[in-house]
Design a protein around this motif. Structure first.
Motif, PDB file in Angstrom:
ATOM      1  N   ILE A   1       0.837  -1.205   0.000  1.00 47.10           N
ATOM      2  CA  ILE A   1       0.000   0.000   0.000  1.00 47.10           C
ATOM      3  C   ILE A   1       0.871   1.255   0.000  1.00 47.10           C
ATOM      4  O   ILE A   1       0.627   2.204  -0.751  1.00 47.10           O
ATOM      5  CB  ILE A   1      -0.950   0.007   1.217  1.00 47.10           C
ATOM      6  CG1 ILE A   1      -1.979  -1.119   1.095  1.00 47.10           C
ATOM      7  CG2 ILE A   1      -1.655   1.358   1.350  1.00 47.10           C
ATOM      8  CD1 ILE A   1      -2.819  -1.325   2.350  1.00 47.10           C
TER       9      ILE A   1
ATOM     10  N   MET B   1      -9.918   1.659  -5.336  1.00 42.10           N
ATOM     11  CA  MET B   1      -8.692   1.462  -4.558  1.00 42.10           C
ATOM     12  C   MET B   1      -8.882   0.379  -3.496  1.00 42.10           C
ATOM     13  O   MET B   1      -8.031  -0.510  -3.335  1.00 42.10           O
ATOM     14  CB  MET B   1      -8.283   2.779  -3.888  1.00 42.10           C
ATOM     15  CG  MET B   1      -6.946   2.717  -3.165  1.00 42.10           C
ATOM     16  SD  MET B   1      -6.441   4.356  -2.586  1.00 42.10           S
ATOM     17  CE  MET B   1      -7.594   4.573  -1.212  1.00 42.10           C
TER      18      MET B   1
ATOM     19  N   LEU C   1      -8.828  11.339  -5.087  1.00 45.20           N
ATOM     20  CA  LEU C   1      -8.754  10.228  -4.134  1.00 45.20           C
ATOM     21  C   LEU C   1     -10.113   9.804  -3.581  1.00 45.20           C
ATOM     22  O   LEU C   1     -10.415   8.602  -3.554  1.00 45.20           O
ATOM     23  CB  LEU C   1      -7.794  10.565  -2.989  1.00 45.20           C
ATOM     24  CG  LEU C   1      -6.332  10.139  -3.189  1.00 45.20           C
ATOM     25  CD1 LEU C   1      -5.468  10.628  -2.034  1.00 45.20           C
ATOM     26  CD2 LEU C   1      -6.201   8.631  -3.342  1.00 45.20           C
TER      27      LEU C   1
ATOM     28  N   THR D   1      -5.954   1.612  -8.079  1.00 49.48           N
ATOM     29  CA  THR D   1      -5.849   3.010  -7.637  1.00 49.48           C
ATOM     30  C   THR D   1      -5.681   3.932  -8.829  1.00 49.48           C
ATOM     31  O   THR D   1      -6.319   4.996  -8.900  1.00 49.48           O
ATOM     32  CB  THR D   1      -4.667   3.185  -6.668  1.00 49.48           C
ATOM     33  OG1 THR D   1      -4.830   2.310  -5.552  1.00 49.48           O
ATOM     34  CG2 THR D   1      -4.595   4.623  -6.154  1.00 49.48           C
ATOM     35  N   TYR D   2      -4.852   3.537  -9.778  1.00 45.51           N
ATOM     36  CA  TYR D   2      -4.641   4.359 -10.980  1.00 45.51           C
ATOM     37  C   TYR D   2      -5.936   4.504 -11.770  1.00 45.51           C
ATOM     38  O   TYR D   2      -6.279   5.615 -12.218  1.00 45.51           O
ATOM     39  CB  TYR D   2      -3.552   3.741 -11.852  1.00 45.51           C
ATOM     40  CG  TYR D   2      -3.378   4.461 -13.167  1.00 45.51           C
ATOM     41  CD1 TYR D   2      -2.786   5.720 -13.225  1.00 45.51           C
ATOM     42  CD2 TYR D   2      -3.832   3.881 -14.358  1.00 45.51           C
ATOM     43  CE1 TYR D   2      -2.643   6.392 -14.432  1.00 45.51           C
ATOM     44  CE2 TYR D   2      -3.685   4.541 -15.563  1.00 45.51           C
ATOM     45  CZ  TYR D   2      -3.093   5.794 -15.603  1.00 45.51           C
ATOM     46  OH  TYR D   2      -2.959   6.448 -16.798  1.00 45.51           O
TER      47      TYR D   2
ATOM     48  N   ILE E   1       0.217   2.962  -3.812  1.00 40.75           N
ATOM     49  CA  ILE E   1      -0.611   4.164  -3.983  1.00 40.75           C
ATOM     50  C   ILE E   1       0.206   5.342  -4.508  1.00 40.75           C
ATOM     51  O   ILE E   1      -0.211   6.012  -5.458  1.00 40.75           O
ATOM     52  CB  ILE E   1      -1.353   4.506  -2.674  1.00 40.75           C
ATOM     53  CG1 ILE E   1      -2.394   3.415  -2.388  1.00 40.75           C
ATOM     54  CG2 ILE E   1      -2.028   5.877  -2.778  1.00 40.75           C
ATOM     55  CD1 ILE E   1      -3.143   3.598  -1.080  1.00 40.75           C
TER      56      ILE E   1
ATOM     57  N   TYR F   1     -11.730   5.842  -4.054  1.00 34.51           N
ATOM     58  CA  TYR F   1     -11.760   4.906  -2.927  1.00 34.51           C
ATOM     59  C   TYR F   1     -12.397   3.544  -3.263  1.00 34.51           C
ATOM     60  O   TYR F   1     -11.841   2.507  -2.891  1.00 34.51           O
ATOM     61  CB  TYR F   1     -12.487   5.524  -1.732  1.00 34.51           C
ATOM     62  CG  TYR F   1     -11.653   6.523  -0.961  1.00 34.51           C
ATOM     63  CD1 TYR F   1     -10.265   6.472  -0.968  1.00 34.51           C
ATOM     64  CD2 TYR F   1     -12.261   7.524  -0.203  1.00 34.51           C
ATOM     65  CE1 TYR F   1      -9.513   7.396  -0.266  1.00 34.51           C
ATOM     66  CE2 TYR F   1     -11.506   8.454   0.506  1.00 34.51           C
ATOM     67  CZ  TYR F   1     -10.141   8.389   0.475  1.00 34.51           C
ATOM     68  OH  TYR F   1      -9.400   9.300   1.180  1.00 34.51           O
TER      69      TYR F   1
ATOM     70  N   ILE G   1      -3.144  -3.157  -6.262  1.00 33.67           N
ATOM     71  CA  ILE G   1      -3.215  -1.849  -5.606  1.00 33.67           C
ATOM     72  C   ILE G   1      -2.870  -0.740  -6.588  1.00 33.67           C
ATOM     73  O   ILE G   1      -3.599   0.257  -6.704  1.00 33.67           O
ATOM     74  CB  ILE G   1      -2.273  -1.812  -4.383  1.00 33.67           C
ATOM     75  CG1 ILE G   1      -2.756  -2.803  -3.331  1.00 33.67           C
ATOM     76  CG2 ILE G   1      -2.195  -0.400  -3.794  1.00 33.67           C
ATOM     77  CD1 ILE G   1      -1.817  -2.980  -2.154  1.00 33.67           C
TER      78      ILE G   1
END
Length: 205
Positions: free
Chosen positions: A26, A130, A123, A92-93, A30, A127, A88
């Motif tokens: 993480i 992610m 962000l 996230t991307y 991230i 979520y 992750i």
């Protein structure tokens, strides 16, 4: 019959191994996803590397780290980290890059910096994606932590492999059942955390 102390000790080792690897994934994954927003070329390189590592079978990843780092806890953490990184980074991307551009432009229009846009606009909307990646990575880390017992990481995997070697069903179950329960706990706990931090109206939360 496997002693309770032995099971608890193995569970503690497994817990530390899994979460140490996950939090490392993480902590690096991230920021890499955020960095990937800078340019398509950089994103392509980072995603390509993560995909390459993910394409290597788990057993091969564990085997490769032995000549590089030896055996024990640290090589096991590194092997699990490599396998848990892709979900992750990728999720996230995707979550960060698929935010409505109109919202991003509006944020720029009121004077927000790029970092403030990432923090306050991208962000929160990322979520759901992610956390989906983190949950998958956590379950993956939990399962690979069993496999890393073959390189001396200890944990529940040591019970499983001892049981397999001696055809001892008690040892196999003593290692497998806590790992299964831990996988369920991981999924439930991260789902709860997602609901707590995701603003209402985003991702159906």
């Amino acid at each position: 019959m496997v002693g309770v102390e032995r099971v608890l000790g193995a569970f503690g080792e497994h817990l530390v191994l899994t979460y140490a690897s996950l939090f490392l994934s993480i902590a690096i994954g991230i920021p890499l996803a955020i960095l990937s927003l800078k340019s398509r070329r950089l994103a392509s390189f980072i995603m390509g590397f993560a995909n390459l590592v993910q394409a290597i079978p788990s057993f091969a990843v564990v085997a490769i780290v032995v000549p590089l780092l030896g055996i024990g806890f640290t090589p096991a953490v590194f092997a699990i980290f490599l396998r848990a990184l892709l979900p992750i980074v990728k999720n996230t991307y995707v979550g960060l890059s698929e935010v409505d551009e109109a919202m991003v432009e509006a944020a720029r229009g009121i004077g927000l910096t790029e970092w403030e846009i990432i923090r306050h606009v991208r962000l929160p909307h990322a979520y759901p994606a992610m956390f989906a990646g983190i949950k998958f990575a956590a379950v993956l880390a939990n399962s690979i932590a069993i496999l890393t017992a073959i390189i001396g990481s200890g944990g529940l995997g040591s019970l499983v492999f001892e049981g397999l070697a001696s055809f001892n069903t008690d040892k196999i179950l003593a290692g497998s059942i806590p790992a299964i329960l831990m996988a369920v706990f991981i999924d439930v706990s991260f789902s709860y955390l997602e609901k707590r931090v995701t603003p209402e109206g985003i991702g159906g939360v």
